[in-house]
Write an enzyme that holds these catalytic residues in place. Structure first.
Site, PDB file in Angstrom:
ATOM      1  CG  ASP A 186      -2.089   0.953   1.041  1.00  0.00           C
ATOM      2  OD1 ASP A 186      -2.519   1.161  -0.114  1.00  0.00           O
ATOM      3  OD2 ASP A 186      -2.588   1.498   2.036  1.00  0.00           O
ATOM      4  CB  SER A 187       2.270   3.354  -1.906  1.00  0.00           C
ATOM      5  OG  SER A 187       1.536   3.275  -3.100  1.00  0.00           O
TER       6      SER A 187
HETATM    7  P1  IMP Z   1      -1.698   2.120  -4.290  1.00  0.00           P
HETATM    8  O1  IMP Z   1      -0.664   1.773  -3.279  1.00  0.00           O
HETATM    9  O2  IMP Z   1      -1.418   1.486  -5.615  1.00  0.00           O
HETATM   10  O3  IMP Z   1      -3.093   1.894  -3.765  1.00  0.00           O
HETATM   11  O4  IMP Z   1      -1.558   3.705  -4.566  1.00  0.00           O
HETATM   12  C1  IMP Z   1      -2.215   4.678  -3.816  1.00  0.00           C
HETATM   13  C2  IMP Z   1      -2.135   6.059  -4.416  1.00  0.00           C
HETATM   14  O5  IMP Z   1      -1.025   6.759  -3.840  1.00  0.00           O
HETATM   15  C3  IMP Z   1      -1.921   6.156  -5.924  1.00  0.00           C
HETATM   16  O6  IMP Z   1      -3.135   6.078  -6.613  1.00  0.00           O
HETATM   17  C4  IMP Z   1      -1.297   7.546  -6.034  1.00  0.00           C
HETATM   18  O7  IMP Z   1      -2.280   8.550  -5.986  1.00  0.00           O
HETATM   19  C5  IMP Z   1      -0.458   7.642  -4.770  1.00  0.00           C
HETATM   20  N1  IMP Z   1       0.919   7.181  -5.031  1.00  0.00           N
HETATM   21  C6  IMP Z   1       1.515   6.071  -4.530  1.00  0.00           C
HETATM   22  N2  IMP Z   1       2.774   5.952  -5.003  1.00  0.00           N
HETATM   23  C7  IMP Z   1       2.963   6.999  -5.819  1.00  0.00           C
HETATM   24  C8  IMP Z   1       4.078   7.406  -6.631  1.00  0.00           C
HETATM   25  O8  IMP Z   1       5.141   6.750  -6.718  1.00  0.00           O
HETATM   26  N3  IMP Z   1       3.900   8.538  -7.344  1.00  0.00           N
HETATM   27  C9  IMP Z   1       2.751   9.273  -7.305  1.00  0.00           C
HETATM   28  N4  IMP Z   1       1.696   8.936  -6.592  1.00  0.00           N
HETATM   29  C10 IMP Z   1       1.791   7.803  -5.845  1.00  0.00           C
END
Ligand code: IMP
Length: 193
Positions: A70-71
């Site tokens: 998750d990020s």
């Molecule tokens: P997930 O971890 O794929 O659910 O990402 C969550 C959201 O965090 C993404 O849709 C982006 O909006 C933001 N995000 C996470 N990592 C990055 C990155 O490396 N660059 C820009 N936005 C990010």
């Protein structure tokens, strides 16, 4: 060969994990390649909770090695928002609109510090859980810039960088990003096993 399931069907993510983990002897499968058709709701309030939720859901179905991540972006001036809500911040539909919203909110901010966070939860086939966290400190730019990357890249300037992340090549970003930092810790752990 040991199977390892990535709790995602995002092709970019799968490709990255295959590249890193196949040399360690894992047969890396996406959720759909593993025949798993569930969408785990990210109901946690922290990145750790969400990655654990996703990894556990797949582990409970398969009892195989699983990775879930998750990020998101934390902005100090916004009390660490958007945080776990980064992908759907304030219900705003596009990344461009979300970036414009953030810049407007920060127009008078003295403190523009921010950080990208990535957590990776690994559960091995015996059920043992490990969590790895990568943090990329930086600041929010004054305006949108750059065409590379995705999400908040056009407004995030990493520490020691002069330009937004959307001005970096994919290769350069992947050496220093929050995801790279968490992945490095995961790799060190797996190599030590
Ligand atoms: P997930 O971890 O794929 O659910 O990402 C969550 C959201 O965090 C993404 O849709 C982006 O909006 C933001 N995000 C996470 N990592 C990055 C990155 O490396 N660059 C820009 N936005 C990010």
């Amino acid at each position: 060969m040991k199977e390892l399931i990535i709790a995602s069907n995002n092709q970019g993510k799968i490709k990255e994990y295959k590249y890193i983990l196949e040399p360690l002897g894992f047969n890396v499968l996406s959720q759909s390649e593993a025949g798993i058709d569930i969408e785990v709701e990210e109901t946690g309030t922290t990145f750790e909770e969400n990655s654990l939720l996703k990894a556990k859901a797949i582990y409970n179905l398969t009892h195989k090695n699983v990775i879930a991540d998750d990020s998101g972006l934390e902005i100090s001036y916004l009390n660490n928002e958007p945080g776990v809500y980064s992908a759907r911040y304030k219900g705003i539909k596009t990344a461009l609109e979300r970036n414009k919203y953030v810049l407007e909110k920060l127009k008078d901010a003295a403190d523009r510090s921010a950080r990208f966070i990535c957590t990776i939860c690994y559960i091995d086939d015996s059920g043992h859980e490990e969590m790895f966290k990568g943090i990329w400190n930086g600041t929010i730019a004054e305006c949108i810039s750059g065409d590379n990357g995705f999400g908040y890249d056009p407004i995030f300037i990493g520490e020691n960088q002069k330009v937004t992340t959307a001005n970096l090549s994919e290769n350069d970003k992947n050496k220093i990003s929050h995801r790279a930092r968490a992945t490095k810790k995961l790799l060190e752990y797996l190599k030590s096993k």
